[in-house]
Write a protein that holds these residues in place. Structure first.
Motif, PDB file in Angstrom:
ATOM      1  N   GLY A   1       0.728  -1.395   0.003  1.00 33.90           N
ATOM      2  CA  GLY A   1       0.110   0.153  -0.059  1.00 33.90           C
ATOM      3  C   GLY A   1       0.734   1.295  -0.038  1.00 33.90           C
ATOM      4  O   GLY A   1       0.197   2.594   0.075  1.00 33.90           O
ATOM      5  N   ILE A   2       2.162   1.028  -0.027  1.00 34.66           N
ATOM      6  CA  ILE A   2       2.830   2.337   0.121  1.00 34.66           C
ATOM      7  C   ILE A   2       2.881   3.339  -0.935  1.00 34.66           C
ATOM      8  O   ILE A   2       3.189   4.510  -0.902  1.00 34.66           O
ATOM      9  N   SER A   3       2.403   2.735  -2.157  1.00 32.76           N
ATOM     10  CA  SER A   3       2.249   3.741  -3.358  1.00 32.76           C
ATOM     11  C   SER A   3       1.241   4.699  -3.094  1.00 32.76           C
ATOM     12  O   SER A   3       1.146   5.867  -3.844  1.00 32.76           O
ATOM     13  N   ARG A   4       0.369   4.435  -2.061  1.00 33.43           N
ATOM     14  CA  ARG A   4      -0.830   5.618  -1.964  1.00 33.43           C
ATOM     15  C   ARG A   4       0.062   6.922  -1.342  1.00 33.43           C
ATOM     16  O   ARG A   4      -0.266   7.979  -1.817  1.00 33.43           O
ATOM     17  N   ALA A   5       1.126   6.855  -0.752  1.00 29.55           N
ATOM     18  CA  ALA A   5       1.801   7.896  -0.323  1.00 29.55           C
ATOM     19  C   ALA A   5       2.484   8.727  -1.575  1.00 29.55           C
ATOM     20  O   ALA A   5       2.620   9.899  -1.332  1.00 29.55           O
TER      21      ALA A   5
END
Length: 248
Positions: free
Chosen positions: A125-129
């Motif tokens: 989910g880090i691409s949300r950043a």
């Protein structure tokens, strides 16, 4: 007088991502604790995301993992958005950018996008950043600069190249987020949101006659791996740049 978090952030953008001067701390039992630095904050944040997913990463959760209070973090990062920028920048710093080759520019673009995708998938989910983030971090800008250099070497019109890079990054971010969400839901034994291809085919076959195309082309609609679809979409986007190359 110590620099403010805003001044530290500005310095990171002008020079490089730095950790600042570490300050020794003492734990509850009097023993020495790991100093709070930007590097320590980033490393601990990555650990939380890797184990629990990006949604679990809050300033309070991060402070607890570092055995300190949130106020201690704000001496090094401005806010959660600043932390997000540092995390994405650190991942971008790992991207290997090739020397632009006019004869292989498409393959090079695909290679950079694939590297970025794989970096994002390491941390659920880090691409949300990366969504809606201003392109100011030097490590992040390095990737954009590299992509631009590759496209220009391939003869792509500068404006088309700029817009294409934006579109490619949006797709890589969204793709990585969707895969992370699907993997997380698949790991939940009580969640039936993620279904197999066989189940999708069964459901499509059971659709009423008002869905003739979905029923007829169910095999095509469910074909290929997520990797196949990633490569196809990146290729499709690059195909759209052919006219800009030909017109130059």
């Amino acid at each position: 007088m110590s620099p403010t978090p805003q001044q530290r952030r500005a310095a990171r953008h002008q020079l490089a991502t730095g950790s600042g001067a570490p300050a020794a701390r003492r734990g509850p039992s009097g023993g020495r604790k790991k100093p709070i630095t930007v590097d320590a904050i980033i490393g601990t944040a990555f650990g939380i995301v890797e184990r629990e997913g990006y949604e679990a990463l809050t300033m309070r959760r991060l402070a607890a993992a570092l055995e300190t209070g949130p106020s201690s973090l704000y001496a090094h990062v401005v806010n959660k958005e600043d932390l997000d920028e540092l995390l994405i920048g650190r991942l971008c710093a790992e991207i290997d950018l090739p020397e632009p080759d006019p004869a292989a520019w498409r393959r090079q673009i695909v290679g950079v996008c694939t590297q970025l995708r794989d970096q994002y998938l390491r941390y659920p989910g880090i691409s949300r950043a990366a969504f809606a983030a201003a392109p100011s971090n030097l490590d992040t800008l390095r990737v954009a600069e590299g992509l631009l250099a590759i496209m220009l070497a391939g003869g792509v019109d500068p404006r088309a190249a700029a817009w294409a890079i934006d579109s490619l990054m949006l797709y890589v971010n969204a793709y990585s987020l969707e895969v992370s969400l699907a993997n997380t839901r698949r790991d939940r034994s009580d969640d039936a949101w993620v279904v197999s291809r066989e189940e999708l085919l069964r459901r499509f076959a059971a659709l009423p006659a008002t869905f003739p195309h979905t029923r007829r082309y169910a095999t095509e609609l469910t074909a290929g791996t997520v990797g196949d679809r990633f490569d196809f979409t990146i290729g499709l986007m690059l195909d759209g740049l052919k006219s800009t190359v030909a017109d130059r």
